[in-house]
Design a protein around this motif. Structure first.
Motif, PDB file in Angstrom:
ATOM      1  N   GLN A  41      47.962  43.707  53.525  1.00 24.70           N
ATOM      2  CA  GLN A  41      49.685  44.388  53.602  1.00 24.70           C
ATOM      3  C   GLN A  41      50.494  43.501  53.486  1.00 24.70           C
ATOM      4  O   GLN A  41      51.899  43.987  53.206  1.00 24.70           O
ATOM      5  N   LYS A  42      50.541  42.484  53.061  1.00 20.96           N
ATOM      6  CA  LYS A  42      52.602  41.041  52.782  1.00 20.96           C
ATOM      7  C   LYS A  42      52.052  42.444  51.174  1.00 20.96           C
ATOM      8  O   LYS A  42      53.465  41.779  51.076  1.00 20.96           O
ATOM      9  N   LEU A  43      51.037  42.330  50.448  1.00 14.92           N
ATOM     10  CA  LEU A  43      51.482  42.397  49.142  1.00 14.92           C
ATOM     11  C   LEU A  43      52.102  44.195  48.895  1.00 14.92           C
ATOM     12  O   LEU A  43      52.626  44.192  48.243  1.00 14.92           O
ATOM     13  N   LEU A  44      51.507  44.912  49.532  1.00 15.71           N
ATOM     14  CA  LEU A  44      52.654  46.329  50.189  1.00 15.71           C
ATOM     15  C   LEU A  44      53.769  45.716  50.121  1.00 15.71           C
ATOM     16  O   LEU A  44      55.198  46.426  50.065  1.00 15.71           O
ATOM     17  N   THR A  45      54.123  45.060  51.549  1.00 17.13           N
ATOM     18  CA  THR A  45      55.301  44.644  51.673  1.00 17.13           C
ATOM     19  C   THR A  45      56.007  44.413  50.387  1.00 17.13           C
ATOM     20  O   THR A  45      57.327  44.331  49.612  1.00 17.13           O
ATOM     21  N   LYS A  46      55.652  43.167  49.926  1.00 17.97           N
ATOM     22  CA  LYS A  46      56.168  42.692  48.600  1.00 17.97           C
ATOM     23  C   LYS A  46      56.250  43.488  47.441  1.00 17.97           C
ATOM     24  O   LYS A  46      57.355  43.882  46.507  1.00 17.97           O
ATOM     25  N   ARG A  47      55.518  44.571  47.450  1.00 17.73           N
ATOM     26  CA  ARG A  47      55.547  45.858  46.227  1.00 17.73           C
ATOM     27  C   ARG A  47      56.632  46.765  46.484  1.00 17.73           C
ATOM     28  O   ARG A  47      57.188  47.460  45.932  1.00 17.73           O
ATOM     29  N   GLY A  48      57.253  46.359  47.817  1.00 20.77           N
ATOM     30  CA  GLY A  48      58.452  47.464  48.373  1.00 20.77           C
ATOM     31  C   GLY A  48      57.846  48.718  49.295  1.00 20.77           C
ATOM     32  O   GLY A  48      58.394  49.522  49.245  1.00 20.77           O
ATOM     33  N   ILE A  49      56.423  48.957  49.285  1.00 16.41           N
ATOM     34  CA  ILE A  49      56.010  50.260  49.536  1.00 16.41           C
ATOM     35  C   ILE A  49      56.178  50.396  51.325  1.00 16.41           C
ATOM     36  O   ILE A  49      54.966  49.331  52.153  1.00 16.41           O
ATOM     37  N   MET A  50      56.566  50.227  51.843  1.00 12.36           N
ATOM     38  CA  MET A  50      57.145  50.472  53.245  1.00 12.36           C
ATOM     39  C   MET A  50      57.671  51.510  54.371  1.00 12.36           C
ATOM     40  O   MET A  50      57.045  51.706  55.670  1.00 12.36           O
TER      41      MET A  50
END
Length: 327
Positions: free
Chosen positions: A303-312
């Motif tokens: 979940q943190k990596l999705l946020t880091k990637r900009g997938i919000m």
């Protein structure tokens, strides 16, 4: 006398009837002839080309525009079996299911060559992105956010998170949670098994439900199941339809699959919202291997990596979580 009676009594001229039949059949005949010629030309070119430059021929079809969709929807397994036999199992074959072409690779030599170097003539990234959209429900405008970045840093982090979940101490913790969940499902769940013989109406359904729910509790925490009482039935219904979505069958020809997918993404979104509302993911200490809102540490890291990637976007994140759950 009614108009219908007039039509029934109408004496069709044989030449007019033949012309009508020919007009209806002509598009199918032309489509078959053109696709057969293209297949022959691809086979001829492949025979003269070097191994790295060969391109798979397309299976001939007779239905304009939609290609092989009708045959696949009627009998998917039978269609794929006949497709690989058409040119021979050692030759990859391309089929057209209206939305995007799909290559079927069979035969030990072809499969080995593909696994050794899948980028040679068959690009995986574009296909994976289409699967994220068609099979797992990622909105079209967010699909490119899942495209690998040039530096590959995030991809390496995601791979490491998955690898660490399936090895070492973290795997032992996950396995322990799974075993505990299975025991609770069997003895405390709907079946409430004890020391006496228990009659089950459907053993397969019992296994499917309890194994899925136990695995989901171990990996994602208990709330996916508790917030969605029908999630097990929804998942297996989705699983029955996922093949047609992987193959790219258009949604307007596949409404049941679309409904099954949307039901599952709705379940995942409900879990996502609950976790976000009741738990600040950044407040969870890094050494915590399991907690109830996100389940395993690997799920939390993703979940943190999705946020880091900009997938919000909620739907895009649900598509990724559903893909992970299905895998």
């Amino acid at each position: 006398m009614t108009l219908l009676d007039d039509m029934i009594r109408l004496d069709w001229h044989p030449r007019a009837a033949s012309s009508l039949i020919l007009a209806v059949a002509l598009p199918f005949i032309v489509t078959w002839l053109i696709s057969s010629f293209q297949s022959w030309r691809a086979m001829t070119a492949a025979a003269k080309a070097s191994p790295g430059d060969k391109r798979p021929p397309t299976l001939p079809s007779s239905i304009p525009m939609v290609g092989h969709v009708v045959n696949f929807m009627r009998d998917g397994h039978g269609f794929l079996s006949s497709a690989v036999k058409y040119f021979g199992r050692e030759i990859p074959v391309r089929v057209n299911l209206a939305t995007f072409p799909t290559c079927i690779v069979s035969g030990p030599e072809s499969v080995a060559a593909f696994l050794k170097d899948p980028t040679r003539g068959l690009i995986q990234t574009n296909r994976s992105l289409k699967i994220m959209e068609h099979a797992f429900g990622c909105p079209h405008e967010f699909v490119d956010e899942f495209r690998p970045r040039p530096d590959g840093e995030l991809e390496q982090q995601i791979h490491h998170a998955l690898q660490s979940m399936l090895s070492g101490a973290r795997l032992e913790i996950l396995a322990g949670r799974y075993q505990e969940a299975v025991v609770n499902q069997v003895f405390e769940g709907d079946a409430k098994m004890g020391d006496e013989w228990t009659v089950l109406p459907d053993l397969c359904a019992f296994v499917e439900k309890n194994i899925f729910e136990a695995a989901t509790r171990a990996v994602f925490g208990p709330y996916v199941v508790e917030l969605n009482p029908t999630v097990s039935a929804d998942f297996w219904n989705f699983n029955r339809h996922v093949k047609s979505m992987f193959m790219g069958v258009p949604q307007w020809l596949n409404p049941a699959a679309r409904r099954a997918r949307d039901k599952m993404t709705g379940n995942v979104k409900r879990w996502q919202r609950h976790a976000q509302e009741h738990c600040n993911i950044d407040d969870i200490p890094d050494d915590v291997e399991w907690e109830p809102y996100y389940g395993s540490k690997s799920t939390r890291v993703r979940q943190k990596l999705l946020t880091k990637r900009g997938i919000m976007d909620e739907s895009a994140r649900a598509a990724e979580n559903l893909a992970f759950m299905w895998a």
